[in-house]
Design an enzyme around this catalytic site. Structure first.
Site, PDB file in Angstrom:
ATOM      1  N   GLY A 180      29.341  43.094  27.045  1.00  0.00           N
ATOM      2  CA  GLY A 180      29.715  42.024  26.676  1.00  0.00           C
ATOM      3  C   GLY A 180      29.053  41.293  25.614  1.00  0.00           C
ATOM      4  N   ASP A 219      34.318  40.049  20.732  1.00  0.00           N
ATOM      5  CA  ASP A 219      33.192  40.688  20.133  1.00  0.00           C
ATOM      6  C   ASP A 219      32.530  40.280  18.841  1.00  0.00           C
ATOM      7  OD1 ASP A 219      34.512  42.189  22.388  1.00  0.00           O
ATOM      8  OD2 ASP A 219      32.544  42.648  22.695  1.00  0.00           O
TER       9      ASP A 219
HETATM   10  C1  LIG Z   1      33.185  38.489  24.502  1.00  0.00           C
HETATM   11  S1  LIG Z   1      31.932  39.112  25.545  1.00  0.00           S
HETATM   12  C2  LIG Z   1      33.205  39.883  26.421  1.00  0.00           C
HETATM   13  C3  LIG Z   1      33.842  41.214  25.537  1.00  0.00           C
HETATM   14  O1  LIG Z   1      33.070  42.390  25.704  1.00  0.00           O
HETATM   15  C4  LIG Z   1      33.923  43.584  26.340  1.00  0.00           C
HETATM   16  O2  LIG Z   1      33.527  44.658  25.558  1.00  0.00           O
HETATM   17  P1  LIG Z   1      32.547  45.489  26.658  1.00  0.00           P
HETATM   18  O3  LIG Z   1      32.946  45.316  28.054  1.00  0.00           O
HETATM   19  O4  LIG Z   1      32.956  46.882  26.017  1.00  0.00           O
HETATM   20  O5  LIG Z   1      31.435  45.207  26.196  1.00  0.00           O
HETATM   21  C5  LIG Z   1      35.266  42.913  25.962  1.00  0.00           C
HETATM   22  O6  LIG Z   1      35.545  43.148  24.337  1.00  0.00           O
HETATM   23  C6  LIG Z   1      35.022  41.356  26.139  1.00  0.00           C
HETATM   24  O7  LIG Z   1      36.203  40.748  25.682  1.00  0.00           O
END
Ligand SMILES: CSC[C@H]1O[C@H](OP(=O)(O)O)[C@H](O)[C@@H]1O
Length: 371
Positions: free
Chosen positions: A55, A249
């Site tokens: 995240g 992100d």
């Molecule tokens: C806005 S932070 C949360 C964001 O991060 C996630 O990706 P990941 O779990 O691969 O780090 C996903 O894009 C969420 O929206």
């Protein structure tokens, strides 16, 4: 937020051993709540790359704490600054899409450089890591308050009937230090007594929605329903969704939004059904230099086995089971870019703005000299 009624965050310095950083190892959720000790930069890099922590906001905070661990290690190194630089490179190489990673690393490097000797540099690194974490939590809390107004307006228009919100992936407190971005307005509305219900996209292939968002909402008592990723459009067509809120992100200064793969398709369906599509983000997620998200934002491609296999907890261990033929290759794009024209608005710690350059810079004038 709270887990089993006990307040917690996603990352913190060990209360008795300040040279240890502790994280919630999210790979084990929702089955087991495991706190992992991180004592080296290398183990922090592994934790970010292998998604023990994930995240945008939490990746930034983890990078900040990673540079604190780097400063501790650098004291014993022959050259303090070159050790710091190699740790910076290691942490930066973990994941490419979330801009918070580089933002936190640069902020740490700049802060530490002001220290005159090792112990002072270590103190600065620890204070800066904590400041990044505290700021992330506070920004998300404020995003919740600003986003609450959107949900309250829909609730009023529905004469207090339940506001049905769809979210994709996990942009909850598990993706940040606390509160979350997309979920912060949901928690704020729920706590204010507004009737909300959340449709949670499972979010293949890592199932952040099924494993993390559903768990978070359940812990907070927020009504929710888990759905497969491809059901969102159908629900929108049948008037079952009032609002879509996602995280991001990396968002360009022109309002293009990179987020978990599948977000773009949700935005298209929302547009087609005239449903508001908001993106919630702290300003650490803006990329002030990028203008065209589609051509400039790096899209992480992860291990195809995240698609060809499913993981689950079996006899206390994480087991992986193949679901596709061994001869079938898989392409695992972890993010996509939603163009600004599909975004109703951005919910930030300073308020809500349209997804365009002028509106963003009006809310964040300091961004002008960075573009
Ligand atoms: C806005 S932070 C949360 C964001 O991060 C996630 O990706 P990941 O779990 O691969 O780090 C996903 O894009 C969420 O929206």
């Amino acid at each position: 937020m709270k887990v089993n009624g006990k307040p917690t965050r996603t990352i913190w310095i060990h209360s008795e051993c300040p040279e240890i950083v502790q994280i919630i190892d999210q790979r084990w959720l929702p089955h087991q709540y495991i706190v992992e000790d991180i004592g080296t930069v290398e183990s922090m890099a592994i934790a970010i790359r292998d998604m023990h922590v994930r995240g945008a906001g939490l990746i930034g905070a983890a990078a900040g704490y990673g540079m604190y661990l780097a400063a501790l290690e650098a004291k014993a190194a022959t050259d303090f600054d070159s050790h710091l630089d190699s740790c910076y490179a290691l942490l930066e190489s973990t994941r490419p899409t979330a801009v918070n990673l580089a933002w936190a690393l640069d902020r740490q490097l700049q802060a530490i450089s002001k220290g005159r000797e090792a112990d002072e540099k270590i103190r600065i690194a620890m204070n800066t890591a904590c400041a990044i974490a505290d700021e992330d939590a506070d920004f998300c809390r404020r995003i919740g308050q600003h986003g609450l107004s959107i949900i309250r307006e829909i609730s009023t228009a529905k004469n207090g009937d339940t506001v049905n919100i769809l979210t994709h992936c996990n942009a909850g407190w598990l993706a940040f230090v606390d509160y979350g971005s997309a979920t912060a307005p949901i928690y704020a509305a729920h706590d204010a007594g507004i009737m909300v219900h959340v449709y949670v996209d499972e979010t293949r292939p890592r199932n952040q929605g099924a494993a993390l968002t559903a768990w978070e909402l359940g812990q907070h008592g927020v009504p929710h329903t888990l759905i497969v990723d491809n059901a969102g459009g159908h629900l929108m067509q049948h008037g079952m969704i009032d609002l879509v809120i996602t995280g991001t992100d990396r968002t360009t200064v022109t309002g293009d939004v990179a987020n978990k793969i599948g977000t773009y398709l949700k935005a298209l369906a929302a547009k087609d059904n005239t449903i508001p599509f908001y993106v919630a983000l702290p300003s650490s997620t803006f990329d002030w230099k990028m203008k065209n998200g589609l051509s400039e934002i790096p899209i992480e491609q992860r291990n195809p086995e995240e698609i060809t296999h499913v993981e689950g907890l079996c006899d206390g261990k994480i087991k992986s089971v193949r679901i596709s033929p061994t001869g079938s290759p898989a392409a695992n794009y972890a993010f996509d870019v939603t163009p600004a024209r599909l975004v109703t608005g951005l919910i930030t710690e300073r308020g809500i703005c349209r997804a365009d350059r002028e509106s963003i810079l009006q809310l964040f004038p300091e961004g002008r000299h960075k573009t």
